[in-house]
Design a protein around this motif. Structure first.
Motif, mmCIF file in Angstrom:
data_model
loop_
_atom_site.group_PDB
_atom_site.id
_atom_site.type_symbol
_atom_site.label_atom_id
_atom_site.label_comp_id
_atom_site.label_asym_id
_atom_site.label_seq_id
_atom_site.Cartn_x
_atom_site.Cartn_y
_atom_site.Cartn_z
ATOM 1 N N ARG A 87 25.269 42.082 20.990
ATOM 2 C CA ARG A 87 26.409 42.092 20.094
ATOM 3 C C ARG A 87 26.290 41.089 18.964
ATOM 4 O O ARG A 87 26.586 41.409 17.810
ATOM 5 C CB ARG A 87 27.690 41.847 20.883
ATOM 6 C CG ARG A 87 28.951 41.966 20.034
ATOM 7 C CD ARG A 87 29.942 42.869 20.685
ATOM 8 N NE ARG A 87 30.987 43.211 19.726
ATOM 9 C CZ ARG A 87 31.763 44.242 19.822
ATOM 10 N NH1 ARG A 87 31.625 45.084 20.814
ATOM 11 N NH2 ARG A 87 32.720 44.494 18.942
ATOM 12 N N LEU A 135 24.133 42.563 16.180
ATOM 13 C CA LEU A 135 24.856 43.585 15.433
ATOM 14 C C LEU A 135 25.897 42.950 14.529
ATOM 15 O O LEU A 135 26.037 43.307 13.365
ATOM 16 C CB LEU A 135 25.544 44.537 16.425
ATOM 17 C CG LEU A 135 26.451 45.609 15.794
ATOM 18 C CD1 LEU A 135 25.646 46.538 14.917
ATOM 19 C CD2 LEU A 135 27.183 46.369 16.886
ATOM 20 N N ASP A 141 27.557 55.197 17.745
ATOM 21 C CA ASP A 141 26.148 54.814 17.784
ATOM 22 C C ASP A 141 25.780 53.964 18.983
ATOM 23 O O ASP A 141 24.713 54.156 19.587
ATOM 24 C CB ASP A 141 25.777 54.057 16.489
ATOM 25 C CG ASP A 141 25.895 54.935 15.257
ATOM 26 O OD1 ASP A 141 25.678 56.158 15.377
ATOM 27 O OD2 ASP A 141 26.214 54.395 14.186
ATOM 28 N N GLU A 142 26.634 53.011 19.375
ATOM 29 C CA GLU A 142 26.257 52.050 20.404
ATOM 30 C C GLU A 142 26.524 52.518 21.827
ATOM 31 O O GLU A 142 25.918 51.999 22.770
ATOM 32 C CB GLU A 142 26.962 50.708 20.167
ATOM 33 C CG GLU A 142 26.434 49.940 18.970
ATOM 34 C CD GLU A 142 27.089 50.374 17.667
ATOM 35 O OE1 GLU A 142 28.016 51.212 17.718
ATOM 36 O OE2 GLU A 142 26.660 49.884 16.610
#
Length: 305
Positions: free
Chosen positions: A2, A5, A281-282
């Motif tokens: 995380r 990102l 996406d994740e």
């Protein structure tokens, strides 16, 4: 994963800036007939939600697209103009009804955490207020809720909320706080997961509740994002406020087992309405609407990022 990102996300809007908004047009209220004494005039009825009524829950299940204007890196909402994204949002929202009326919503990141300090040193920058006005007007025309999301960096949530008051007095506009981007002293967004105390949350919710009361508004969404317990360290002290639908929005991404663990660890249905985020996406094997409707309890606000 995380923090990596997050570092990419805060850098994406390093060049955004604010400008002066267009004035908000207000509809003139109908004047009472002169023959009726003031003391006997009927009280003004509260404004209505986009699809009617003054209470969001349990009448509606809100389904939102999350992001900011013109930047797809920060979420699906930024992949196109509101006109382009609304049909996609309506299609994504429809399967989540589960016995309720579906209420589409935009969750627009109004202040974006930054990798640099900026002129005020707060590591946060408001998007152009004219862009927020575009979403306010579009949402009003199309009976969509708008949730303005704050990422204040080293600043406080309340001053940023006050900057948005001209929008928050609209009956279809709510507010979201994202503690991930509320930095402790000396920390930088994207390198540290932030946090916010209950006292600050309660100041903001008290302010928003006051707007509802003063302007005779329908219930407003007040959303708190969370994927770690440390983001809301004294969560039990967060108070309910009149006129607000207080939502704990569980945001963890990853595999289904990872998301389940976050959901089971954090959710507090005895204190909040519950929200849940799905990541295009994740997420791995992203939950579908039919899966989410089997949750116990079923989330009342679902958003896509």
């Amino acid at each position: 994963m995380r923090p990596v990102l997050a570092a990419l996300l805060v850098a994406a809007l390093a060049g955004c800036s604010a400008d002066k908004p267009k004035p908000v047009e207000r509809q003139p209220s109908a004047a009472a007939p002169s023959v009726v004494p003031t003391s006997s005039a009927r009280p003004v009825a509260p404004a209505q939600l986009p699809q009617g009524g003054t209470k969001i829950f349990p009448a509606y299940r809100v389904v939102a697209y999350y992001g900011t204007a013109g930047n797809s890196t920060l979420g699906v909402l930024g992949e196109g103009s509101p006109d382009k994204m609304l049909p996609k949002l309506r299609a994504a929202a429809k399967p989540f009804a589960g016995g309720r009326k579906v209420q589409p919503a935009y969750e627009l990141i109004a202040s974006v955490a930054q990798a640099g300090p900026g002129a005020d040193g707060n590591y946060s920058r408001m998007i152009p207020l004219s862009r927020i006005q575009e979403y306010v007007e579009h949402a009003r025309r199309h009976k969509v809720l708008l949730i303005l999301d704050l990422q204040p960096g080293r600043g406080d949530f309340l001053p940023q909320a006050r900057r948005l008051e001209r929008f928050l007095v609209q009956p279809h506009v709510g507010l979201a706080l994202d503690p991930e981007w509320r930095m402790p002293k000396g920390k930088v967004p994207g390198k540290t997961i932030g946090r916010v105390g209950a006292a600050e949350v309660n100041r903001v919710s008290g302010y928003l509740s006051g707007l509802v009361r003063a302007h005779k508004l329908p219930e407003k969404l007040f959303v708190l994002h969370q994927f770690r317990a440390s983001m809301l360290p004294d969560i039990t002290r967060i108070r309910k406020q009149p006129g607000l639908a207080l939502v704990q929005h569980v945001d963890g991404f990853g595999t289904r087992s990872e998301k389940d663990a976050t959901w089971n660890r954090l959710r507090r249905p005895q204190q909040f309405h519950l929200g849940y985020k799905l990541f295009y996406d994740e997420d791995v094997k992203r939950y579908r609407a039919a899966d989410v409707l089997k949750f116990k309890p079923v989330p009342e606000l679902v958003s896509f990022q």
